[in-house]
Design a protein around this motif. Sequence first.
Motif, mmCIF file in Angstrom:
data_model
loop_
_atom_site.group_PDB
_atom_site.id
_atom_site.type_symbol
_atom_site.label_atom_id
_atom_site.label_comp_id
_atom_site.label_asym_id
_atom_site.label_seq_id
_atom_site.Cartn_x
_atom_site.Cartn_y
_atom_site.Cartn_z
ATOM 1 N N ASP A 1 0.799 -1.214 0.000
ATOM 2 C CA ASP A 1 0.000 0.000 0.000
ATOM 3 C C ASP A 1 0.838 1.273 0.000
ATOM 4 O OD1 ASP A 1 -2.115 -1.728 0.098
ATOM 5 O OD2 ASP A 1 -2.533 -1.437 2.234
ATOM 6 N N ASP A 2 1.994 1.239 0.652
ATOM 7 C CA ASP A 2 2.794 2.453 0.763
ATOM 8 C C ASP A 2 3.470 2.846 -0.545
ATOM 9 O OD1 ASP A 2 4.362 0.126 1.059
ATOM 10 O OD2 ASP A 2 5.981 1.284 1.982
ATOM 11 N N ARG A 3 3.399 1.990 -1.581
ATOM 12 C CA ARG A 3 4.008 2.336 -2.859
ATOM 13 C C ARG A 3 3.114 3.259 -3.679
ATOM 14 N NH1 ARG A 3 8.037 -1.594 -3.941
ATOM 15 N NH2 ARG A 3 8.677 -0.238 -5.659
ATOM 16 N N GLY A 4 1.813 3.291 -3.384
ATOM 17 C CA GLY A 4 0.909 4.239 -4.029
ATOM 18 C C GLY A 4 0.451 3.855 -5.420
ATOM 19 N N PHE A 5 0.630 2.601 -5.838
ATOM 20 C CA PHE A 5 0.222 2.196 -7.185
ATOM 21 C C PHE A 5 -1.268 1.888 -7.277
ATOM 22 C CE2 PHE A 5 4.771 1.243 -7.345
ATOM 23 C CZ PHE A 5 5.108 1.705 -8.602
ATOM 24 N N ALA A 6 -1.880 1.456 -6.194
ATOM 25 C CA ALA A 6 -3.263 1.002 -6.211
ATOM 26 C C ALA A 6 -4.204 2.107 -5.744
ATOM 27 C CB ALA A 6 -3.420 -0.238 -5.332
ATOM 28 N N TYR A 7 -5.346 2.201 -6.403
ATOM 29 C CA TYR A 7 -6.316 3.233 -6.038
ATOM 30 C C TYR A 7 -7.354 2.720 -5.045
ATOM 31 C CZ TYR A 7 -8.029 0.814 -10.220
ATOM 32 O OH TYR A 7 -8.335 -0.139 -11.161
ATOM 33 N N ARG A 8 -7.218 1.465 -4.612
ATOM 34 C CA ARG A 8 -8.194 0.876 -3.696
ATOM 35 C C ARG A 8 -7.983 1.324 -2.252
ATOM 36 N NH1 ARG A 8 -5.100 -2.914 -1.308
ATOM 37 N NH2 ARG A 8 -3.315 -3.650 -2.500
ATOM 38 N N VAL A 9 -6.802 1.855 -1.911
ATOM 39 C CA VAL A 9 -6.519 2.310 -0.547
ATOM 40 C C VAL A 9 -5.916 3.713 -0.609
ATOM 41 C CG1 VAL A 9 -6.132 -0.003 0.387
ATOM 42 C CG2 VAL A 9 -4.222 1.262 -0.606
ATOM 43 N N ASP A 10 -6.056 4.429 0.499
ATOM 44 C CA ASP A 10 -5.449 5.752 0.591
ATOM 45 C C ASP A 10 -3.974 5.590 0.945
ATOM 46 O OD1 ASP A 10 -5.260 8.480 0.540
ATOM 47 O OD2 ASP A 10 -5.970 8.753 2.603
ATOM 48 N N ALA A 11 -3.100 6.061 0.072
ATOM 49 C CA ALA A 11 -1.663 5.863 0.257
ATOM 50 C C ALA A 11 -0.908 7.047 -0.328
ATOM 51 C CB ALA A 11 -1.216 4.574 -0.441
ATOM 52 N N PRO A 12 0.359 7.230 0.056
ATOM 53 C CA PRO A 12 1.153 8.312 -0.524
ATOM 54 C C PRO A 12 1.223 8.189 -2.046
ATOM 55 C CG PRO A 12 2.264 7.358 1.364
ATOM 56 C CD PRO A 12 1.100 6.461 1.077
ATOM 57 N N LEU A 13 1.151 9.310 -2.719
ATOM 58 C CA LEU A 13 1.209 9.320 -4.182
ATOM 59 C C LEU A 13 2.669 9.232 -4.621
ATOM 60 C CD1 LEU A 13 -1.553 11.955 -4.881
ATOM 61 C CD2 LEU A 13 -1.503 9.626 -5.805
ATOM 62 N N ASP A 14 3.187 8.023 -4.595
ATOM 63 C CA ASP A 14 4.584 7.765 -4.936
ATOM 64 C C ASP A 14 4.696 7.191 -6.352
ATOM 65 O OD1 ASP A 14 7.205 6.619 -5.158
ATOM 66 O OD2 ASP A 14 7.375 6.688 -2.979
ATOM 67 N N MET A 15 4.408 5.905 -6.505
ATOM 68 C CA MET A 15 4.365 5.199 -7.797
ATOM 69 C C MET A 15 5.726 4.977 -8.426
ATOM 70 S SD MET A 15 0.909 6.458 -9.733
ATOM 71 C CE MET A 15 -0.571 6.898 -8.839
ATOM 72 N N ARG A 16 6.814 5.138 -7.687
ATOM 73 C CA ARG A 16 8.140 4.857 -8.251
ATOM 74 C C ARG A 16 8.416 3.359 -8.202
ATOM 75 N NH1 ARG A 16 11.762 8.505 -4.503
ATOM 76 N NH2 ARG A 16 10.171 7.717 -3.033
ATOM 77 N N MET A 17 8.798 2.791 -9.322
ATOM 78 C CA MET A 17 9.259 1.406 -9.334
ATOM 79 C C MET A 17 10.648 1.297 -8.717
ATOM 80 S SD MET A 17 7.940 0.152 -13.072
ATOM 81 C CE MET A 17 6.182 0.030 -13.427
ATOM 82 N N ASP A 18 11.425 2.343 -8.862
ATOM 83 C CA ASP A 18 12.750 2.411 -8.256
ATOM 84 C C ASP A 18 12.744 3.557 -7.259
ATOM 85 O OD1 ASP A 18 15.389 2.704 -7.533
ATOM 86 O OD2 ASP A 18 16.200 2.662 -9.573
ATOM 87 N N ALA A 19 12.794 3.236 -5.978
ATOM 88 C CA ALA A 19 12.710 4.264 -4.939
ATOM 89 C C ALA A 19 13.895 5.214 -4.943
ATOM 90 C CB ALA A 19 12.590 3.598 -3.569
ATOM 91 N N ASP A 20 14.959 4.885 -5.703
ATOM 92 C CA ASP A 20 16.113 5.774 -5.785
ATOM 93 C C ASP A 20 15.865 6.952 -6.735
ATOM 94 O OD1 ASP A 20 17.457 4.090 -4.080
ATOM 95 O OD2 ASP A 20 18.487 3.001 -5.673
ATOM 96 N N GLU A 21 14.836 6.837 -7.575
ATOM 97 C CA GLU A 21 14.547 7.912 -8.524
ATOM 98 C C GLU A 21 13.807 9.058 -7.833
ATOM 99 O OE1 GLU A 21 15.549 8.122 -11.702
ATOM 100 O OE2 GLU A 21 16.698 6.296 -11.318
ATOM 101 N N PRO A 22 13.977 10.298 -8.305
ATOM 102 C CA PRO A 22 13.416 11.442 -7.576
ATOM 103 C C PRO A 22 11.945 11.748 -7.860
ATOM 104 C CG PRO A 22 14.760 12.208 -9.411
ATOM 105 C CD PRO A 22 14.912 10.720 -9.374
ATOM 106 N N LEU A 23 11.467 11.479 -9.074
ATOM 107 C CA LEU A 23 10.134 11.929 -9.465
ATOM 108 C C LEU A 23 9.050 11.026 -8.885
ATOM 109 C CD1 LEU A 23 8.539 13.985 -11.188
ATOM 110 C CD2 LEU A 23 8.632 12.306 -13.070
ATOM 111 N N THR A 24 8.059 11.639 -8.234
ATOM 112 C CA THR A 24 6.918 10.897 -7.690
ATOM 113 C C THR A 24 5.632 11.373 -8.371
ATOM 114 O OG1 THR A 24 6.448 12.499 -5.947
ATOM 115 C CG2 THR A 24 8.056 10.751 -5.445
ATOM 116 N N ALA A 25 4.563 10.602 -8.174
ATOM 117 C CA ALA A 25 3.276 10.998 -8.730
ATOM 118 C C ALA A 25 2.794 12.312 -8.112
ATOM 119 C CB ALA A 25 2.255 9.895 -8.496
ATOM 120 N N ALA A 26 3.076 12.521 -6.828
ATOM 121 C CA ALA A 26 2.678 13.766 -6.186
ATOM 122 C C ALA A 26 3.342 14.965 -6.851
ATOM 123 C CB ALA A 26 3.032 13.713 -4.701
ATOM 124 N N GLU A 27 4.612 14.814 -7.182
ATOM 125 C CA GLU A 27 5.302 15.927 -7.833
ATOM 126 C C GLU A 27 4.710 16.214 -9.209
ATOM 127 O OE1 GLU A 27 9.794 17.394 -9.128
ATOM 128 O OE2 GLU A 27 9.531 15.614 -7.864
#
Length: 326
Positions: free
Chosen positions: A120-146
């Motif tokens: 859930d904390d990866r933010g890919f699924a819309y079924r739960v409230d989670a941070p808008l992240d969506m990075r497959m590689d957490a080392d990358e800077p760009l997130t869905a929120a940005e």
Amino acid sequence: MQRTGDAASRHEPVMLARIVELLAPALAEPGAVLVDGTLGMGGHAEALLRACPDAELVGIDRDREALTLAGERLSPFGDRVHLVHAVYDELADVLADLRLGAVQAVLLDLGVSSLQLDEDDRGFAYRVDAPLDMRMDADEPLTAAEVLNTYELDDLTRILREYGEERYARRIAAAVVRERARTPFTTSARLVELVRANVPAATRREGGNPAKRTFQALRIEVNGELEALDRALPAAVEALAVGGRLAVLAYHSLEDRRVKQVLAAGARSSAPVGLPVELPEHAPYLQLLTRGAEVPSETEIEHNSRAASARLRAATRIRAGGGRAA
């Protein structure tokens, strides 16, 4: 967060038997190399290593957690397994670093993985409230929120229209720009409600959650998925030895269209119209192994709903040269 259980219990590989059937013939000889460019939790790789006891694996993934889980799953195969943290469009560099030449099989299982959807904390699924992240590689800077909070209206509209194939892209993008001026977007539930409020009632009642196209578009943008695929497909063809095989699982039309185009280009002559004799360099360098795109059986879809949108295409390399032209 959902991180309980090992990889085998958390992941159901899509069209597993067919993937093994297509790729195993190229992996029978000692020293044969399989490149799994999207290793995930290693389900396809494990089955192929078992079916092909003389083959070695180069497993590539951009997700470090997936590599850790896959490494545990594949540990019984010992030094037959080489795991690399990279994006699959870096395939040529990975092989060069490992001092490997042409390979006998390449597998690409595109899109978001079960691991990423289920945590859930990866933010890919819309079924739960989670941070808008969506990075497959957490080392990358760009997130869905940005993306949501900083992209201009026209850019947001383009992303939703092109990557999500969202017919109400402009309306949704305008609502995002309006709402972020009040409070920046941080979690998914607010975005889901915004999308729901900005599509017609008929759209809300059919075709599943109306936010799925917006989430797909954001995920593709954050991870540069289509650009990576455009680089990876010719690189995968180029990496194949003559007789080597490529199999690709796609999950939406944007991916499948690209796969179809690359494989079709390799499977037809490039000779100019009217040329009396086809020169060797114009001959096809691929032979298709699937008629169109194959789809999962109804039984598989009933057992694993995430297989429903899968489209499988495969080809074999029939001559040297020509890969870059793909």
